[in-house]
Scaffold this motif. Structure first.
Motif, PDB file in Angstrom:
ATOM      1  N   VAL A   1     -23.682  76.737 -37.545  1.00  0.00           N
ATOM      2  CA  VAL A   1     -24.336  76.716 -38.855  1.00  0.00           C
ATOM      3  C   VAL A   1     -24.666  75.277 -39.261  1.00  0.00           C
ATOM      4  O   VAL A   1     -25.731  74.991 -39.794  1.00  0.00           O
ATOM      5  CB  VAL A   1     -23.449  77.382 -39.924  1.00  0.00           C
ATOM      6  CG1 VAL A   1     -24.035  77.181 -41.308  1.00  0.00           C
ATOM      7  CG2 VAL A   1     -23.308  78.858 -39.647  1.00  0.00           C
ATOM      8  N   LEU A   2     -23.754  74.357 -38.977  1.00  0.00           N
ATOM      9  CA  LEU A   2     -23.986  72.980 -39.414  1.00  0.00           C
ATOM     10  C   LEU A   2     -25.037  72.280 -38.569  1.00  0.00           C
ATOM     11  O   LEU A   2     -25.799  71.466 -39.067  1.00  0.00           O
ATOM     12  CB  LEU A   2     -22.684  72.172 -39.333  1.00  0.00           C
ATOM     13  CG  LEU A   2     -21.680  72.404 -40.452  1.00  0.00           C
ATOM     14  CD1 LEU A   2     -20.446  71.572 -40.210  1.00  0.00           C
ATOM     15  CD2 LEU A   2     -22.275  72.079 -41.803  1.00  0.00           C
ATOM     16  N   GLN A   3     -25.083  72.604 -37.289  1.00  0.00           N
ATOM     17  CA  GLN A   3     -25.802  71.731 -36.382  1.00  0.00           C
ATOM     18  C   GLN A   3     -26.998  72.362 -35.697  1.00  0.00           C
ATOM     19  O   GLN A   3     -27.936  71.667 -35.346  1.00  0.00           O
ATOM     20  CB  GLN A   3     -24.813  71.216 -35.328  1.00  0.00           C
ATOM     21  CG  GLN A   3     -25.108  69.844 -34.816  1.00  0.00           C
ATOM     22  CD  GLN A   3     -26.062  69.905 -33.669  1.00  0.00           C
ATOM     23  OE1 GLN A   3     -26.238  70.955 -33.075  1.00  0.00           O
ATOM     24  NE2 GLN A   3     -26.694  68.781 -33.384  1.00  0.00           N
ATOM     25  N   ALA A   4     -27.002  73.674 -35.503  1.00  0.00           N
ATOM     26  CA  ALA A   4     -28.037  74.265 -34.648  1.00  0.00           C
ATOM     27  C   ALA A   4     -29.130  74.981 -35.440  1.00  0.00           C
ATOM     28  O   ALA A   4     -29.860  75.786 -34.888  1.00  0.00           O
ATOM     29  CB  ALA A   4     -27.390  75.236 -33.659  1.00  0.00           C
TER      30      ALA A   4
ATOM     31  N   HIS B   1     -32.544  67.282 -39.967  1.00  0.00           N
ATOM     32  CA  HIS B   1     -31.437  66.892 -39.112  1.00  0.00           C
ATOM     33  C   HIS B   1     -31.101  65.423 -39.234  1.00  0.00           C
ATOM     34  O   HIS B   1     -31.267  64.652 -38.312  1.00  0.00           O
ATOM     35  CB  HIS B   1     -31.725  67.280 -37.671  1.00  0.00           C
ATOM     36  CG  HIS B   1     -31.776  68.761 -37.514  1.00  0.00           C
ATOM     37  ND1 HIS B   1     -30.675  69.512 -37.232  1.00  0.00           N
ATOM     38  CD2 HIS B   1     -32.786  69.632 -37.671  1.00  0.00           C
ATOM     39  CE1 HIS B   1     -31.005  70.786 -37.191  1.00  0.00           C
ATOM     40  NE2 HIS B   1     -32.273  70.877 -37.464  1.00  0.00           N
ATOM     41  N   GLY B   2     -30.699  65.020 -40.425  1.00  0.00           N
ATOM     42  CA  GLY B   2     -30.169  63.678 -40.613  1.00  0.00           C
ATOM     43  C   GLY B   2     -28.684  63.804 -40.868  1.00  0.00           C
ATOM     44  O   GLY B   2     -28.157  64.897 -40.956  1.00  0.00           O
ATOM     45  N   GLY B   3     -28.000  62.700 -41.043  1.00  0.00           N
ATOM     46  CA  GLY B   3     -26.584  62.718 -41.407  1.00  0.00           C
ATOM     47  C   GLY B   3     -25.748  63.494 -40.414  1.00  0.00           C
ATOM     48  O   GLY B   3     -25.860  63.314 -39.204  1.00  0.00           O
ATOM     49  N   LEU B   4     -24.940  64.376 -40.958  1.00  0.00           N
ATOM     50  CA  LEU B   4     -24.016  65.156 -40.161  1.00  0.00           C
ATOM     51  C   LEU B   4     -24.719  65.904 -39.032  1.00  0.00           C
ATOM     52  O   LEU B   4     -24.210  66.041 -37.941  1.00  0.00           O
ATOM     53  CB  LEU B   4     -23.317  66.155 -41.086  1.00  0.00           C
ATOM     54  CG  LEU B   4     -22.062  66.814 -40.554  1.00  0.00           C
ATOM     55  CD1 LEU B   4     -21.011  65.760 -40.312  1.00  0.00           C
ATOM     56  CD2 LEU B   4     -21.567  67.836 -41.552  1.00  0.00           C
ATOM     57  N   GLU B   5     -25.951  66.373 -39.336  1.00  0.00           N
ATOM     58  CA  GLU B   5     -26.644  67.209 -38.366  1.00  0.00           C
ATOM     59  C   GLU B   5     -27.063  66.445 -37.117  1.00  0.00           C
ATOM     60  O   GLU B   5     -27.400  67.041 -36.109  1.00  0.00           O
ATOM     61  CB  GLU B   5     -27.879  67.853 -39.001  1.00  0.00           C
ATOM     62  CG  GLU B   5     -27.557  69.079 -39.831  1.00  0.00           C
ATOM     63  CD  GLU B   5     -27.520  68.768 -41.307  1.00  0.00           C
ATOM     64  OE1 GLU B   5     -27.580  67.567 -41.651  1.00  0.00           O
ATOM     65  OE2 GLU B   5     -27.426  69.699 -42.114  1.00  0.00           O
ATOM     66  N   SER B   6     -27.112  65.097 -37.217  1.00  0.00           N
ATOM     67  CA  SER B   6     -27.550  64.353 -36.044  1.00  0.00           C
ATOM     68  C   SER B   6     -26.397  64.099 -35.082  1.00  0.00           C
ATOM     69  O   SER B   6     -26.595  63.578 -34.005  1.00  0.00           O
ATOM     70  CB  SER B   6     -28.173  63.027 -36.481  1.00  0.00           C
ATOM     71  OG  SER B   6     -27.214  62.285 -37.188  1.00  0.00           O
ATOM     72  N   TRP B   7     -25.193  64.459 -35.477  1.00  0.00           N
ATOM     73  CA  TRP B   7     -24.069  64.334 -34.544  1.00  0.00           C
ATOM     74  C   TRP B   7     -24.216  65.343 -33.427  1.00  0.00           C
ATOM     75  O   TRP B   7     -24.736  66.419 -33.634  1.00  0.00           O
ATOM     76  CB  TRP B   7     -22.760  64.633 -35.274  1.00  0.00           C
ATOM     77  CG  TRP B   7     -22.304  63.581 -36.214  1.00  0.00           C
ATOM     78  CD1 TRP B   7     -23.051  62.590 -36.773  1.00  0.00           C
ATOM     79  CD2 TRP B   7     -20.981  63.451 -36.743  1.00  0.00           C
ATOM     80  NE1 TRP B   7     -22.274  61.853 -37.613  1.00  0.00           N
ATOM     81  CE2 TRP B   7     -21.002  62.354 -37.618  1.00  0.00           C
ATOM     82  CE3 TRP B   7     -19.790  64.159 -36.551  1.00  0.00           C
ATOM     83  CZ2 TRP B   7     -19.873  61.934 -38.307  1.00  0.00           C
ATOM     84  CZ3 TRP B   7     -18.670  63.752 -37.240  1.00  0.00           C
ATOM     85  CH2 TRP B   7     -18.709  62.643 -38.099  1.00  0.00           C
TER      86      TRP B   7
END
Lengths: 233, 592
Positions: free
Chosen positions: B198-201, A39-45
């Motif tokens: 999908v992107l975040q969770a 969870h770096g980059g985009l995922e940390s938003w």
């Protein structure tokens, strides 16, 4: 049509770049056990922020298609452009101020100046309302002119495009209202900060969309000029 | 990637993803009606989509009755016939397939497969379903308004769509356009959820390249839908304005019934561009989730890792990208610049490359696999067959010179039914049989499933293979009756009757499916948590069916990709994604 193709190509290039960056060196079938935090980059938003950006992409496509449709229609018959409405310049200025006010609120909340934030937030919303009223006034001005003719595509497009843009801003005002209701008394600063940031991004985006629309379509026949320069028309 | 030594003492805390605040329903209504649980929303989507799909199935039966046995049914007039055609097409493509694959399977599988507790915006997700339901009700309301539903053809081409004389040109068309607009608004709410989830969770360890291909397919299809639906949205709004306010976006100057209409200067071709800018990606919106699902079904039931996983992901994304620059191949006959025709024919043929790549990879996955011919596997293999058959005729139609004579004939109907109707429907059935045990905790009946499969699979070939011949003869589509035409021989009429009989049998076979699904819900054999011995996370939940929150007290941690089947030297022929390397039981001969 060429416009849409161009736009699609840009989108595809972006997707390809992202994908290659994600996957070119990864061999999922041999990788075992690696559970390093992905969870770096985009995922940390925060989810809401990614959600907003995805939504902005959808809205961008919507207006892009409208511009392409407009450009396509310009090729037919005798194109009678919308008469210049000087009121639109004033509206554009008001919308810019609205964006600036929200940006100011965003800076203030970062610095912990809650009074400044409240003023910026309220001013931003109020100016957006003024912009919408100005647009309605522009609609009425145009409707009373001799030029007005419902079958003229330029005029129909003007109402359609400004209407859709206004509706998006109206939707933004709902989110703005929910934020504004939250900033009084004891409130969760982190939460307000995030809402404010999302509102501001949305406002800037709608301002950008408006500037493109206004610049290309409603402040003269600039789209035609641009397409001619690019050799498409 | 590096191998991480793992032992009991160095316990890895589960996800650093924040635990979301789950919504806790208290009443029956909160749990099953106004539910914010993605799994319940998924079932709501699926049931609504299948219910309205049944309506469309009945409509297709009525159409076939008319084509096979003209003049035998007095209640089918030319008007009602074209209304049936329109509603059948629109319902099947948008309200059944799009809604079922993205709203149904997307909602059910994405959170479970990526290891999330729920979608990231559960409330918006719930709204998405209710807006969808409203859109469906508006659409179906078309049957009950004066003049009936619109008969504009599912492409709704102006000017005829809104001219007097087309059935449903007063009420029906408005209901259709408004319903589409609502569908798109509802879908956008759901689509944002799927993409951001999908992107975040994703849970800890679930990198993008460890996602099951089902998730990749649904993810890419959602992106396509989010970017393509705005085109349909603006064209629906513009057409409503043409109809109600008298603007002329699409309406040229027309003399109808001897007098000049008020419109002037609009461009019907503009509508076609907008419609197909949506319409072509729509094909892939329907078929990409099917691609993903089929990849997973084949891998699970052949007990073998998917061949060329990375290539499969690239192919999905490449197809998604290319699908945006081929739309005008639906418009070769609209009189376009030959250079544009050349361009679009080229891009259309290029799209066959990633698609063929996927087909090769499925076949190579099957190659020397330990194939279990379960019902889901039968449907998966049938999908590959059907997709190849339908895809090959696509190569014919992609060429301008071949397309021109075949345009608007039954050949086109046969092509797109094979490739984007039968194929995705086979994938849909395969997926339902495959995931039914997880959704209900019970197995479906195997014999009934096989009966359903063979009637559906062979039956659809009996319907659509002969239709290609009709098309080559020149039998036009959308015609109410084709009698007394010189170039259509008597044998073509017999063929039409035969197709109709096959279609009715296939239609009836779907009742077997419905019976099976309902019967198994109450009386089916209990399935246990992982009846197919699959590796993906949805089969590793503590409860079956999964409770709200999916994974019990802690989220799973992912250590491997989704395709560790028949790994050499490992005792079981599958290793679930959440099994750490040191927990893998090896045989005496080797190590994992």
């Amino acid at each position: 049509m060429s416009l849409i193709l161009l736009f699609s190509t840009v989108l595809m290039a972006g997707a390809a770049w992202w994908l290659i960056k994600q996957s070119i060196n990864v061999q999922p079938w041999v990788a075992q056990g690696s559970i390093e935090d992905v969870h770096g980059g985009l995922e940390s938003w925060p989810p809401a922020k990614i959600g907003l950006w995805v939504f902005l992409a959808v809205v961008a496509v919507l207006f892009m298609l409208l511009i392409a449709a407009y450009a396509g229609r310009m090729a037919y018959e005798i194109w009678r452009p919308v008469p210049q409405l000087s009121l639109l310049w004033a509206n554009t200025f008001v919308l810019m101020l609205s964006s600036v006010a929200l940006q100011w609120a965003r800076v203030c909340v970062r610095r912990g100046q809650m009074d400044g934030m409240r003023i910026g937030l309220l001013a931003g919303g109020a100016l957006a309302v003024v912009f919408l009223l100005g647009q309605i006034l522009a609609w009425r001005q145009l409707a009373t002119m001799d030029y007005f003719e419902v079958t003229n595509p330029a005029i129909a497009f003007f109402y359609l495009i400004t209407g859709l843009h206004g509706l998006h801003l109206l939707g933004g005002l709902v989110a703005w209202g929910r934020t504004a209701a939250r900033v009084w008394g004891d409130f969760d600063v982190a939460k307000v900060r995030q809402s404010l940031e999302l509102c501001t991004v949305y406002w800037h985006f709608l301002l950008l969309v408006w500037l493109v629309l206004f610049g290309l379509l409603f402040s003269g026949n600039n789209l035609n000029l641009l397409l001619t320069i690019c050799g498409i028309r | 990637m590096s191998y991480v030594a793992h032992d009991e003492s160095a316990f890895v805390p589960p996800a650093e993803v924040e635990e979301p605040e789950l919504y806790h329903p208290k009443t029956f209504v909160g749990k099953y009606i106004w539910s914010q649980d993605a799994k319940v929303i998924a079932v709501q989507y699926a049931i609504t989509a299948m219910a309205v799909g049944l309506v469309a199935l009945v409509l297709s039966g009525l159409m076939r009755l008319q084509l096979g046995f003209p003049h035998s049914f007095s209640f089918i007039t030319p008007d009602t016939y074209i209304q049936f055609v329109t509603m059948h097409g629109m319902i099947m493509v948008i309200y059944l397939l799009t809604a079922l694959f993205l709203g149904g399977f997307g909602n059910y599988l994405i959170p479970l497969m990526v290891g999330a507790r729920d979608m990231v915006f559960p409330y918006v997700n719930m709204l998405s379903y209710w807006v969808y339901l409203f859109a469906v009700l508006l659409l179906v309301a078309g049957f009950f308004v004066p003049g009936g539903p619109t008969g504009a053809g599912w492409t709704l081409y102006p000017p005829q769509a809104i001219l007097e004389g087309t059935p449903g040109a007063t009420w029906g068309i408005i209901l259709m356009l408004v319903s589409l607009a609502f569908f798109i608004i509802g879908f956008t709410m759901g689509g944002l959820n799927y993409v951001v989830t999908v992107l975040q969770a994703r849970t800890r360890g679930m990198t993008l390249m460890r996602l099951p291909l089902t998730v990749w397919g649904i993810f890419m299809a959602t992106i396509l839908a989010l970017l393509a639906f705005p085109a349909l949205f603006v064209s629906a709004i513009m057409m409503i304005l043409d109809l109600t306010l008298g603007t002329s976006f699409f309406m040229p100057a027309i003399v109808a019934h001897g007098h000049q209409l008020d419109h002037s200067g609009g461009s019907p071709v503009l509508f076609q561009h907008l419609f197909w800018f949506f319409g072509h990606p729509e094909v892939y919106i329907v078929v990409l989730p099917a691609f993903g699902i089929i990849s997973d079904l084949i891998s699970v039931h052949a007990r073998k890792n998917i061949f060329g996983y990375r290539m499969m992901v690239w192919a999905i994304v490449a197809i998604g990208g290319l699908s945006f620059i081929v739309w005008a191949h639906h418009m070769y006959v609209s009189g376009m610049n030959p250079y544009f025709g050349f361009f679009f024919a080229t891009t259309t043929l290029i799209i066959a490359v990633p698609t063929a790549l996927k087909v090769y990879n499925w076949v190579l996955t099957l190659w020397r696999g330990n194939i279990h011919l379960t019902v889901p596997m039968l449907f998966a293999i049938a999908f590959v067959f059907t997709f190849i058959n339908g895809g090959l005729t696509g190569l014919f139609l992609g060429n301008v010179t071949v397309d021109l004579p075949l345009s608007d004939t039954m050949f086109v109907v046969a092509h797109f039914h094979m490739v984007m109707a039968v194929s995705p429907v086979l994938a849909m059935f395969g997926a339902i049989y495959h995931w039914y045990p997880k959704i209900t905790g019970r197995m479906t009946d195997d014999t009934l499933g096989k009966v359903h499969f063979w009637f559906t699979f062979l039956g659809t070939y009996a319907i659509y293979y002969p239709m290609h011949y009709l098309g080559i003869l020149g039998v036009p589509r959308r015609y109410y009756a084709v009698e007394n035409i010189d170039f259509i021989p008597q044998s073509a009429h017999s063929l039409n009757a035969g197709i109709t009989i096959a279609a009715l049998i296939v239609g009836a076979a779907q009742l077997v499916f419905l019976y099976n699904v309902i019967w198994s819900y109450f009386k089916g054999k209990p399935s246990g948590g992982n009846p197919w011995q699959a590796t993906t996370l949805e089969w590793q939940t503590p409860d079956t069916p999964p409770k709200h929150g999916n994974f019990g007290p802690t989220l799973p941690v992912v250590y491997r990709w989704a395709y560790d089947y028949s790994v050499p030297g490992v005792e079981q022929d599958f290793i679930p994604q959440n099994v750490p390397p040191d927990k893998v039981v090896t045989t005496s001969r080797g190590k994992a």
